[in-house]
Enzyme design. Structure first.
Site, PDB file in Angstrom:
ATOM      1  N   GLY A 208       0.841  -1.208   0.000  1.00  0.00           N
ATOM      2  CA  GLY A 208       0.000   0.000   0.000  1.00  0.00           C
ATOM      3  C   GLY A 208       0.862   1.238   0.000  1.00  0.00           C
ATOM      4  N   ASN A 209       0.256   2.382   0.267  1.00  0.00           N
ATOM      5  CA  ASN A 209       1.033   3.621   0.389  1.00  0.00           C
ATOM      6  C   ASN A 209       0.380   4.515   1.437  1.00  0.00           C
ATOM      7  OD1 ASN A 209      -0.879   5.519  -1.004  1.00  0.00           O
ATOM      8  ND2 ASN A 209      -0.526   4.098  -2.685  1.00  0.00           N
ATOM      9  N   TYR A 210       1.017   5.628   1.723  1.00  0.00           N
ATOM     10  CA  TYR A 210       0.592   6.468   2.847  1.00  0.00           C
ATOM     11  C   TYR A 210      -0.521   7.465   2.519  1.00  0.00           C
ATOM     12  CZ  TYR A 210       4.611   4.845   5.535  1.00  0.00           C
ATOM     13  OH  TYR A 210       5.503   4.085   6.222  1.00  0.00           O
ATOM     14  N   ALA A 277      -3.907   7.777  -5.048  1.00  0.00           N
ATOM     15  CA  ALA A 277      -2.511   7.328  -5.192  1.00  0.00           C
ATOM     16  C   ALA A 277      -2.591   5.833  -5.507  1.00  0.00           C
ATOM     17  CB  ALA A 277      -1.743   7.577  -3.909  1.00  0.00           C
TER      18      ALA A 277
END
Ligand code: C5P
Length: 398
Positions: A208-210, A277
């Site tokens: 995943g990402n932030y 994102a």
């Protein structure tokens, strides 16, 4: 701008109630039709006669008039009004509004309001800074209430600090700003993607990402305020914001799911803003069982490309306006220009990871907007809510 606009002006029991007499004058002078609703304690500060004479309408305060038995319908007020303003909004009324305690005509009217609601808090600084007040104001903001922030200054108690109600002119400006864009996008449909995507490795792990999703959610809220219908496709975010009927929120997990939903709705919209994102790659295999550590010293994951949602949909956009984001660590402008071309976008919103005010999980953002016609517009750092307004103003050419 305010001509013939219907406004419910709620007055609560704070010393700043006298300033609302001036606010009422300003609204009336600008051509608005104003119905004043007072809480019982507001009448201790300014008499209903003052508000009734200036508004040209009897003040509503009780559920019915005692001597005639005439019923005052909060539901009808909710249908009649284009905007409800509560000024001053005391800690008590804010608490009741945030928690649905409808024990007077004003809060009942709020709970029945179909129209947008604005509050101008006014209280002593200790009450203002109390976690409970902060929590209640946050709740109201999440519920879509517009807050005209109090100012620092001398308070009625003699203390000096934050809690002084915004001046009537400032509240009037917030009302004018509200009506300037009110229904500006009525009849338009907008697709917004927001948040990260999670690409499953096995039942308990993911890539995943932030991304927090804040920017996309602020865009959706601002578009809704301007009358647009919004399809908000959100990756896994922890935002529990409550939207009105005009926002359809679709929760997805992976890039492929986000792509499938976006593809479904894209043909129906006029504008698409790709604020998510999206993970560029996903594991080739999604293991059904949890991967065991056993004695492996190394583990390789083979990744495959995810669809580029923005690029793939914008390819055949057929007159639709499409907007993408670029979060860059270096060569921002150059990369953003390349993205405009390669993804066939009308606008790219560039934010640099180097700016301390920009990026994931922040409440602020600092952007430069670039268009396929060569325009380049830079903004100072602002809250994501203000940034959402700037982005929308620019893309619709306000
Ligand atoms: O190429 P890059 O990921 O930097 O581009 C960012 C823009 O493209 C954002 O608007 C993002 O939402 C969109 N995007 C997308 N699908 C992807 C990757 C990026 O829609 N797979």
């Amino acid at each position: 701008m305010l001509k013939d606009k219907h406004i419910v002006l709620g007055i609560t029991g704070g010393i700043a109630a006298y300033k609302s007499v001036i606010l009422l004058r300003l609204l009336k002078k600008a051509g608005a039709d104003v119905q004043v609703v007072m809480t019982p304690s507001a009448k201790e500060f300014v008499t209903p006669v003052t508000f009734a004479s200036l508004s040209g309408r009897p003040v509503v305060s009780e559920f019915f008039t005692a001597n005639t038995g005439e019923w005052h319908s909060h539901v009808d007020l909710g249908i009649w009004a284009d905007l409800m303003i509560v000024a001053p909004a005391t800690a008590s009324t804010i608490g009741k509004m945030a928690n649905g305690i409808a024990d007077n005509m004003l809060v009942t009217t709020y709970l029945s309001a179909k129209e947008p609601v604005m509050i101008a808090p006014a209280m002593d600084l200790d009450m203002m800074n109390h976690p409970s007040t902060e929590r209640n104001i946050q709740t109201l903001e999440n519920d879509g209430v517009i807050v005209v922030n109090p100012r620092e200054g001398e308070l009625a108690s003699g203390l000096v600090g934050k809690g002084r109600m915004a001046e009537p002119e400032e509240i009037f400006k917030a009302v004018s700003d509200f009506f300037a864009v009110y229904n500006q996008l009525k009849g338009k449909r907008v697709l917004v993607t927001a948040g990260p995507t999670y690409e499953n490795i096995d039942p308990v792990r993911f890539i995943g990402n932030y991304s927090s999703g804040k920017m996309g959610f602020e865009l959706a809220a601002e578009l809704e305020k301007r009358g647009a219908e919004v399809i908000l496709i959100a990756g896994p975010v922890s935002i529990s914001k409550k939207f009105g009927d005009k926002i359809k929120r679709i929760d997805v997990v992976s890039a492929v799911e986000m792509y499938e939903e976006a593809k479904k709705y894209f043909p129906e919209v006029d504008i698409a803003i790709f604020a998510a994102a999206v993970a560029d790659y996903r594991p080739e295999r999604h293991e059904e069982e949890k991967i065991k550590r056993e004695n492996k010293e190394e583990l390789s994951l083979r990744l495959v490309r995810n669809p580029d949602i923005a690029a793939s949909l914008s390819k055949d956009k057929d007159g639709r306006l499409t907007v993408g984001f670029a979060l860059e660590t270096d060569n921002g402008i150059e990369n953003a220009k390349r993205k405009l071309q390669s993804k066939n976008l009308d606008w790219v919103v560039l934010n640099s990871m180097r700016d301390k005010e920009a990026g994931f999980m922040k409440d602020t953002n600092k952007i430069t907007m670039l268009s396929n016609l060569g325009e380049e517009i830079s903004f100072p750092a602002k809250s994501k809510r203000e940034v959402a307004k700037d982005i929308i103003d620019v893309i619709i050419g306000k």
